[in-house]
Write a protein that holds these residues in place. Sequence first.
Motif, PDB file in Angstrom:
ATOM      1  N   ILE A  71      38.332 -52.110 -26.327  1.00  0.00           N
ATOM      2  CA  ILE A  71      37.604 -53.121 -27.043  1.00  0.00           C
ATOM      3  C   ILE A  71      36.993 -54.236 -25.957  1.00  0.00           C
ATOM      4  O   ILE A  71      37.861 -54.802 -24.949  1.00  0.00           O
ATOM      5  CB  ILE A  71      37.951 -53.676 -28.182  1.00  0.00           C
ATOM      6  N   ASP A  72      35.910 -54.332 -26.108  1.00  0.00           N
ATOM      7  CA  ASP A  72      35.327 -55.527 -25.623  1.00  0.00           C
ATOM      8  C   ASP A  72      35.796 -57.075 -26.193  1.00  0.00           C
ATOM      9  O   ASP A  72      35.002 -57.415 -26.953  1.00  0.00           O
ATOM     10  CB  ASP A  72      33.772 -55.395 -25.234  1.00  0.00           C
ATOM     11  N   SER A  73      37.163 -57.240 -25.796  1.00  0.00           N
ATOM     12  CA  SER A  73      37.663 -58.387 -26.491  1.00  0.00           C
ATOM     13  C   SER A  73      36.711 -59.775 -26.339  1.00  0.00           C
ATOM     14  O   SER A  73      36.863 -60.439 -27.304  1.00  0.00           O
ATOM     15  CB  SER A  73      39.173 -58.643 -26.065  1.00  0.00           C
ATOM     16  N   THR A  75      33.450 -60.052 -26.178  1.00  0.00           N
ATOM     17  CA  THR A  75      32.338 -60.161 -27.229  1.00  0.00           C
ATOM     18  C   THR A  75      33.005 -59.958 -28.689  1.00  0.00           C
ATOM     19  O   THR A  75      32.377 -60.448 -29.697  1.00  0.00           O
ATOM     20  CB  THR A  75      31.333 -58.689 -26.984  1.00  0.00           C
ATOM     21  N   ALA A  76      34.108 -59.338 -29.029  1.00  0.00           N
ATOM     22  CA  ALA A  76      34.711 -59.116 -30.205  1.00  0.00           C
ATOM     23  C   ALA A  76      35.048 -60.491 -30.757  1.00  0.00           C
ATOM     24  O   ALA A  76      35.034 -60.664 -32.095  1.00  0.00           O
ATOM     25  CB  ALA A  76      35.973 -58.298 -30.205  1.00  0.00           C
ATOM     26  N   ILE A  77      35.615 -61.284 -29.864  1.00  0.00           N
ATOM     27  CA  ILE A  77      35.796 -62.687 -30.258  1.00  0.00           C
ATOM     28  C   ILE A  77      34.532 -63.486 -30.911  1.00  0.00           C
ATOM     29  O   ILE A  77      34.640 -64.245 -31.837  1.00  0.00           O
ATOM     30  CB  ILE A  77      36.329 -63.693 -29.153  1.00  0.00           C
ATOM     31  N   GLN A  78      33.494 -63.400 -30.478  1.00  0.00           N
ATOM     32  CA  GLN A  78      32.307 -63.842 -30.973  1.00  0.00           C
ATOM     33  C   GLN A  78      31.748 -63.423 -31.991  1.00  0.00           C
ATOM     34  O   GLN A  78      31.351 -64.101 -32.912  1.00  0.00           O
ATOM     35  CB  GLN A  78      31.195 -63.507 -29.682  1.00  0.00           C
ATOM     36  N   ILE A  79      31.863 -61.960 -32.320  1.00  0.00           N
ATOM     37  CA  ILE A  79      31.319 -61.466 -33.512  1.00  0.00           C
ATOM     38  C   ILE A  79      32.379 -61.395 -34.765  1.00  0.00           C
ATOM     39  O   ILE A  79      31.985 -61.431 -35.901  1.00  0.00           O
ATOM     40  CB  ILE A  79      31.161 -59.895 -33.286  1.00  0.00           C
ATOM     41  N   LYS A  80      33.569 -61.766 -34.465  1.00  0.00           N
ATOM     42  CA  LYS A  80      34.580 -61.622 -35.758  1.00  0.00           C
ATOM     43  C   LYS A  80      34.429 -62.535 -36.727  1.00  0.00           C
ATOM     44  O   LYS A  80      34.197 -62.309 -37.913  1.00  0.00           O
ATOM     45  CB  LYS A  80      35.996 -61.885 -34.801  1.00  0.00           C
ATOM     46  N   PRO A  81      34.081 -63.918 -36.340  1.00  0.00           N
ATOM     47  CA  PRO A  81      33.656 -64.627 -37.337  1.00  0.00           C
ATOM     48  C   PRO A  81      32.524 -64.378 -38.282  1.00  0.00           C
ATOM     49  O   PRO A  81      32.390 -64.620 -39.351  1.00  0.00           O
ATOM     50  CB  PRO A  81      33.825 -66.237 -37.002  1.00  0.00           C
ATOM     51  N   ASP A 111      38.102 -53.045 -37.361  1.00  0.00           N
ATOM     52  CA  ASP A 111      39.587 -53.339 -37.576  1.00  0.00           C
ATOM     53  C   ASP A 111      40.001 -54.719 -36.660  1.00  0.00           C
ATOM     54  O   ASP A 111      40.563 -55.413 -37.316  1.00  0.00           O
ATOM     55  CB  ASP A 111      40.280 -51.971 -37.202  1.00  0.00           C
ATOM     56  N   HIS A 112      39.699 -54.351 -35.521  1.00  0.00           N
ATOM     57  CA  HIS A 112      40.167 -55.437 -34.533  1.00  0.00           C
ATOM     58  C   HIS A 112      39.504 -56.731 -35.165  1.00  0.00           C
ATOM     59  O   HIS A 112      40.189 -57.911 -34.867  1.00  0.00           O
ATOM     60  CB  HIS A 112      39.397 -55.047 -33.204  1.00  0.00           C
ATOM     61  N   PRO A 167      25.127 -46.659 -28.939  1.00  0.00           N
ATOM     62  CA  PRO A 167      24.447 -48.157 -28.632  1.00  0.00           C
ATOM     63  C   PRO A 167      23.672 -48.281 -27.685  1.00  0.00           C
ATOM     64  O   PRO A 167      23.737 -47.265 -26.690  1.00  0.00           O
ATOM     65  CB  PRO A 167      25.743 -48.866 -28.311  1.00  0.00           C
ATOM     66  N   VAL A 168      22.966 -49.392 -27.763  1.00  0.00           N
ATOM     67  CA  VAL A 168      21.854 -49.594 -26.624  1.00  0.00           C
ATOM     68  C   VAL A 168      22.503 -50.000 -25.173  1.00  0.00           C
ATOM     69  O   VAL A 168      22.295 -49.540 -24.177  1.00  0.00           O
ATOM     70  CB  VAL A 168      20.706 -50.367 -26.859  1.00  0.00           C
ATOM     71  N   VAL A 169      23.395 -50.836 -25.682  1.00  0.00           N
ATOM     72  CA  VAL A 169      24.365 -51.559 -24.440  1.00  0.00           C
ATOM     73  C   VAL A 169      25.750 -50.918 -24.937  1.00  0.00           C
ATOM     74  O   VAL A 169      26.313 -50.087 -24.051  1.00  0.00           O
ATOM     75  CB  VAL A 169      24.187 -53.008 -24.619  1.00  0.00           C
ATOM     76  N   THR A 170      26.556 -51.842 -25.537  1.00  0.00           N
ATOM     77  CA  THR A 170      27.708 -51.302 -26.029  1.00  0.00           C
ATOM     78  C   THR A 170      27.605 -51.561 -27.585  1.00  0.00           C
ATOM     79  O   THR A 170      27.020 -52.508 -28.134  1.00  0.00           O
ATOM     80  CB  THR A 170      28.795 -52.050 -25.398  1.00  0.00           C
ATOM     81  N   LEU A 171      28.770 -50.852 -28.349  1.00  0.00           N
ATOM     82  CA  LEU A 171      28.709 -51.271 -29.758  1.00  0.00           C
ATOM     83  C   LEU A 171      28.906 -52.705 -30.034  1.00  0.00           C
ATOM     84  O   LEU A 171      28.344 -53.289 -30.866  1.00  0.00           O
ATOM     85  CB  LEU A 171      29.773 -50.487 -30.410  1.00  0.00           C
TER      86      LEU A 171
END
Length: 211
Positions: A71-73, A75-81, A111-112, A167-171
């Motif tokens: 996982i791109d952690s 970016t994941a931090i940004q999308i989580k909320p 899940d992440h 995805p175009v870039v990443t998921l």
Amino acid sequence: MQSTHITVIAMFIFVITACTPKMTSQASQPENVEATDKKGNLILLGKSTRQRLAQPPFDTWFNKNYSDYTIDSITAIQIKPLLQNKQFVLFMGTWCGDSRREVPRMYRILDHCGVKPSQVQLVNLSNSDTAYKQSPGHEERGLNIRRVPTLLIYENRQEVGRVVESPVVTLEKDILAIVTKQPYEHRYKHLMAAQPVNKADSTRSQQTNRQ
């Protein structure tokens, strides 16, 4: 005395009515319906559970691709909320190579980010000649599903975007662009726009949350 009798009768009717189960006009579609395709392979059709994908014979690709994905952690931090108030409808085919690769990765990201199972509806489509990319319950109807997997993202019952096939870039970055309302076009937007879609389908695609 007459008033008392009327009151008692009214209460009796209310209790009987309240305790009588209401009949639905259509039985709900069963989950995890199994079928055999023209190649003799077991496939899933219609509304399905993620847990079924983790069981044989689908576990050979689902579990591996889920655990292998990094996982791109950041970016994941940004999308989580931003995912907590979203609903997701995921169309796939257990027979489809792109679905086998991308769907486990999508679930790994969701899940992440703490997305609840109740926020995600999984629908498996057929690969038969007579019902190609259709579900027995026709959950795909009106949503312009031309390729799988397709991940639809909803907010307040309005589609805010979709990731189609890959995805175009990443998921993670594609989802971030969608939920932050940045300019984003999935890989097949122009091709799909060129294909005819009737007015009812177009309206339903924008307004219907198929949860």
